[in-house]
Scaffold this motif. Structure first.
Motif, PDB file in Angstrom:
ATOM      1  N   VAL A 185       0.834  -1.205   0.000  1.00 16.05           N
ATOM      2  CA  VAL A 185       0.000   0.000   0.000  1.00 16.05           C
ATOM      3  C   VAL A 185       0.866   1.252   0.000  1.00 16.05           C
ATOM      4  N   ARG A 186       0.256   2.325  -0.511  1.00  8.49           N
ATOM      5  CA  ARG A 186       0.905   3.631  -0.467  1.00  8.49           C
ATOM      6  C   ARG A 186      -0.173   4.706  -0.473  1.00  8.49           C
ATOM      7  N   ASP A 187      -0.191   5.525   0.543  1.00  4.12           N
ATOM      8  CA  ASP A 187      -1.104   6.662   0.646  1.00  4.12           C
ATOM      9  C   ASP A 187      -2.559   6.228   0.495  1.00  4.12           C
ATOM     10  N   GLU A 188      -3.007   5.365   1.392  1.00  2.83           N
ATOM     11  CA  GLU A 188      -4.377   4.841   1.366  1.00  2.83           C
ATOM     12  C   GLU A 188      -5.098   5.129   2.679  1.00  2.83           C
ATOM     13  N   ALA A 189      -4.783   6.248   3.322  1.00  4.30           N
ATOM     14  CA  ALA A 189      -5.352   6.558   4.634  1.00  4.30           C
ATOM     15  C   ALA A 189      -6.867   6.703   4.586  1.00  4.30           C
ATOM     16  N   ASP A 190      -7.414   7.034   3.426  1.00  2.00           N
ATOM     17  CA  ASP A 190      -8.861   7.241   3.347  1.00  2.00           C
ATOM     18  C   ASP A 190      -9.649   5.950   3.430  1.00  2.00           C
ATOM     19  N   ILE A 191      -8.999   4.775   3.237  1.00  2.00           N
ATOM     20  CA  ILE A 191      -9.759   3.521   3.173  1.00  2.00           C
ATOM     21  C   ILE A 191      -9.119   2.352   3.905  1.00  2.00           C
ATOM     22  N   ILE A 192      -7.840   2.438   4.280  1.00  3.53           N
ATOM     23  CA  ILE A 192      -7.116   1.269   4.779  1.00  3.53           C
ATOM     24  C   ILE A 192      -7.736   0.687   6.043  1.00  3.53           C
ATOM     25  N   ALA A 193      -8.294   1.513   6.925  1.00  3.88           N
ATOM     26  CA  ALA A 193      -8.886   0.981   8.154  1.00  3.88           C
ATOM     27  C   ALA A 193     -10.073   0.081   7.834  1.00  3.88           C
ATOM     28  N   ARG A 213     -22.196  -3.359  10.145  1.00  7.45           N
ATOM     29  CA  ARG A 213     -22.495  -4.356  11.196  1.00  7.45           C
ATOM     30  C   ARG A 213     -21.242  -4.757  11.990  1.00  7.45           C
ATOM     31  N   LEU A 214     -20.088  -4.342  11.555  1.00  7.75           N
ATOM     32  CA  LEU A 214     -18.846  -4.742  12.230  1.00  7.75           C
ATOM     33  C   LEU A 214     -18.738  -4.138  13.626  1.00  7.75           C
ATOM     34  N   GLU A 215     -18.010  -4.841  14.458  1.00  8.44           N
ATOM     35  CA  GLU A 215     -17.575  -4.277  15.735  1.00  8.44           C
ATOM     36  C   GLU A 215     -16.084  -4.002  15.587  1.00  8.44           C
ATOM     37  N   PRO A 216     -15.729  -2.799  15.207  1.00  9.15           N
ATOM     38  CA  PRO A 216     -14.343  -2.516  14.818  1.00  9.15           C
ATOM     39  C   PRO A 216     -13.357  -2.591  15.977  1.00  9.15           C
ATOM     40  N   LEU A 217     -12.131  -2.956  15.645  1.00 10.00           N
ATOM     41  CA  LEU A 217     -11.054  -2.985  16.638  1.00 10.00           C
ATOM     42  C   LEU A 217     -10.605  -1.580  16.987  1.00 10.00           C
ATOM     43  N   LEU A 218     -10.627  -0.698  16.000  1.00  6.97           N
ATOM     44  CA  LEU A 218     -10.254   0.700  16.222  1.00  6.97           C
ATOM     45  C   LEU A 218     -11.427   1.573  15.768  1.00  6.97           C
ATOM     46  N   PRO A 219     -12.403   1.780  16.637  1.00  2.00           N
ATOM     47  CA  PRO A 219     -13.627   2.484  16.236  1.00  2.00           C
ATOM     48  C   PRO A 219     -13.394   3.865  15.635  1.00  2.00           C
ATOM     49  N   ALA A 220     -12.486   4.631  16.198  1.00  2.00           N
ATOM     50  CA  ALA A 220     -12.276   5.993  15.693  1.00  2.00           C
ATOM     51  C   ALA A 220     -11.753   5.964  14.261  1.00  2.00           C
ATOM     52  N   ARG A 221     -10.784   5.087  13.997  1.00  2.00           N
ATOM     53  CA  ARG A 221     -10.230   4.985  12.646  1.00  2.00           C
ATOM     54  C   ARG A 221     -11.295   4.498  11.663  1.00  2.00           C
ATOM     55  N   PHE A 222     -12.041   3.510  12.073  1.00  5.96           N
ATOM     56  CA  PHE A 222     -13.046   2.908  11.204  1.00  5.96           C
ATOM     57  C   PHE A 222     -14.181   3.887  10.910  1.00  5.96           C
ATOM     58  N   GLU A 269       1.034   5.220   9.939  1.00  9.48           N
ATOM     59  CA  GLU A 269       0.651   5.347  11.342  1.00  9.48           C
ATOM     60  C   GLU A 269      -0.597   4.515  11.656  1.00  9.48           C
ATOM     61  N   ILE A 270      -1.552   4.502  10.739  1.00 12.69           N
ATOM     62  CA  ILE A 270      -2.751   3.682  10.931  1.00 12.69           C
ATOM     63  C   ILE A 270      -2.375   2.207  10.986  1.00 12.69           C
ATOM     64  N   LEU A 271      -1.493   1.784  10.103  1.00 15.75           N
ATOM     65  CA  LEU A 271      -1.049   0.382  10.100  1.00 15.75           C
ATOM     66  C   LEU A 271      -0.384   0.020  11.424  1.00 15.75           C
ATOM     67  N   ALA A 272       0.420   0.929  11.957  1.00 15.19           N
ATOM     68  CA  ALA A 272       1.093   0.657  13.234  1.00 15.19           C
ATOM     69  C   ALA A 272       0.079   0.463  14.356  1.00 15.19           C
ATOM     70  N   GLU A 273      -0.992   1.236  14.334  1.00 19.14           N
ATOM     71  CA  GLU A 273      -2.019   1.090  15.358  1.00 19.14           C
ATOM     72  C   GLU A 273      -2.697  -0.279  15.256  1.00 19.14           C
ATOM     73  N   TYR A 274      -2.963  -0.738  14.043  1.00 19.79           N
ATOM     74  CA  TYR A 274      -3.582  -2.063  13.882  1.00 19.79           C
ATOM     75  C   TYR A 274      -2.610  -3.173  14.259  1.00 19.79           C
ATOM     76  N   THR A 289       0.956  -7.610  10.407  1.00 25.93           N
ATOM     77  CA  THR A 289       2.413  -7.436  10.384  1.00 25.93           C
ATOM     78  C   THR A 289       2.755  -6.419   9.314  1.00 25.93           C
ATOM     79  N   VAL A 290       3.531  -5.416   9.685  1.00 26.75           N
ATOM     80  CA  VAL A 290       3.825  -4.321   8.765  1.00 26.75           C
ATOM     81  C   VAL A 290       5.313  -4.332   8.399  1.00 26.75           C
ATOM     82  N   PHE A 291       5.573  -4.232   7.096  1.00 25.47           N
ATOM     83  CA  PHE A 291       6.935  -4.098   6.584  1.00 25.47           C
ATOM     84  C   PHE A 291       7.048  -2.739   5.896  1.00 25.47           C
ATOM     85  N   ASP A 292       8.283  -2.297   5.705  1.00 23.99           N
ATOM     86  CA  ASP A 292       8.512  -1.019   5.023  1.00 23.99           C
ATOM     87  C   ASP A 292       9.397  -1.229   3.808  1.00 23.99           C
TER      88      ASP A 292
END
Length: 428
Positions: A9-17, A276-285, A44-49, A56-59
């Motif tokens: 991924v690259r620059d997908e903050a609008d949808i990645i959560a 219907r989801l119960e999100p792990l990170l409600p604010a991001r979702f 940063e969003i990936l790190a939170e998840y 697992t996040v790689f760079d």
């Protein structure tokens, strides 16, 4: 059975959560994500998840269109380190799900025999009114099932290519785009376990511009990759550099008044699943689903942009045709140059070979002096023939070099660098 998903991924903050929450809820056991030096907050969003979920996040900071290499590495890790029975290679704007809404992806794959090795899954674009920003998950609720003729009239080349899903393997190769893998397909999955991919390629004008620029500059930085002259993304990159991308984007997306046109079938099921989801990170979702600031284009604005696209379309097509013609001519010249180089390399070796033959025959001639005059005269003739062959070979080599010079001096070849700038534009 373990199911692992990979994404680059690259620059997908609008949808990645939403992408991560959806696939974890679909029973994916592990998500491997490589972030390609995002600058919009995606990393940063990936790190939170990664801190709260099996993510697992790689760079990988390189921007050289190396997706095939990166995804192949993750696909192999999915098997080697996580024991994946099945591997799904996806993108941030793709939502994999079972066609049967009663099943999760993991449940559908559990019904699929691993003996088939790999199989392809249809990809369906979700479209709707375009906005200036936002994920589009509330706006893009029409399945694009338009005919090819209708698609092309809207400026879309074709429907998406199906994606490949495969069993875990330590030596799998994944092709660029995730559409093909090296594992041979040995059958079809059961009909009651069918999967599909819902794709949101044009979420907003800002997202399309960002994606187009990222892609164009990545191709520029990898001279070993040369996209087709008909590559739709590179065509958008040329339009963007001319500040004319938005009018052509407006042609692709239906206005609110056009949503009931044939081939645009309403499907809100993905949105309903997400809600219907119960999100792990409600604010991001919640931020992804919030469309309050999307700023949709009005029908009037879309019509004005389309009118501009109609004015520009003939010029755009002439430029595209010229680029294709120049690329074809350049390819033909390069092919001829390659052939001449091979010919010259072959001819370069002939004079030396002829000289060795002449020397050997001269030795034989000297030895034949003792054999008498008839033998001597025969050897003299052979020696003369060998020397003549060497002379002809040298002349042939000179002729090849002359043709090579003509190719290099041809206007099309001398304009090669200019052609490359047209086909693969330089930095703005």
């Amino acid at each position: 059975m373990t199911v692992v998903m990979t994404m680059m991924v690259r620059d997908e903050a609008d949808i990645i959560a939403a992408t991560i929450e959806h696939h974890l809820a679909q029973g994916i056991d592990r998500i491997l994500v490589t972030d390609n030096a995002s600058v919009d907050g995606t990393r940063e969003i990936l790190a939170e998840y990664a801190a709260v979920a099996p993510v697992t996040v790689f760079d990988d900071p390189e921007h050289r269109k190396q997706q095939a290499k990166v995804v192949t590495r993750m696909a192999r890790l999915a098997f080697e380190e996580h024991g994946a029975g099945w591997v799904i290679n996806g993108d941030a704007d793709e939502f994999v799900r079972a066609v049967d809404p009663a099943l999760t992806v993991a449940e559908a794959l559990a019904r699929t025999p691993r003996e088939i090795g790999a199989f392809t899954v249809p990809v369906v674009n979700l479209v709707g009114p375009i906005a200036r920003q936002g994920s589009g998950l509330r706006r893009l609720v029409r399945r694009d099932e338009r005919t090819l003729e209708a698609l092309r009239a809207a400026g879309v080349h074709a429907h998406p290519t199906p994606n490949a899903i495969h069993i875990g393997s330590a030596d799998v190769e994944v092709a660029h785009g995730n559409h093909f893998v090296s594992i041979e397909q040995q059958g079809e999955p059961p009909a009651d376990a069918a999967l599909e991919v819902l794709h949101l390629p044009w979420r907003s004008s800002s997202q399309v511009e960002r994606k187009t620029e990222n892609m164009g500059r990545a191709y520029e930085q990898n001279p070993d990759l040369r996209p087709s002259a008909n590559h739709h993304g590179m065509r958008d990159w040329r339009r963007m550099r001319a500040n004319q991308l938005l009018p052509f984007l407006a042609r692709r997306m239906p206005t609110a008044d056009e949503l009931r046109a044939p081939g645009l079938r309403e499907d809100t099921s993905l949105l309903e699943q997400l809600e219907r989801l119960e999100p792990l990170l409600p604010a991001r979702f919640t931020a992804v689903l919030d469309d309050a600031d999307d700023a949709p284009f009005s029908t009037g604005e879309i019509q004005e942009l389309r009118a501009l696209a109609e004015l520009l379309a003939p010029l755009d097509q002439v430029a595209q045709d010229d680029i294709v013609a120049l690329r074809d001519e350049l390819d033909a010249r390069n092919t001829e140059l390659y052939r001449l180089r091979l010919e010259r390399e072959t001819l370069d070796g002939i004079p030396g070979l002829a000289a060795r033959i002449a020397a050997e025959r001269e030795e034989a001639w000297l030895a034949g002096l003792e054999a008498g005059a008839p033998a001597r005269r025969a050897l003299e003739g052979q020696l003369a023939d060998a020397r003549e062959q060497a002379t002809r070979a040298a002349a042939a080599r000179d002729a090849a070099e002359s043709r090579l010079r003509l190719v290099r001096e041809h206007p099309a070849f001398r304009a090669a660098s200019a052609v490359k700038r047209v086909v693969r534009p330089g930095r703005a």
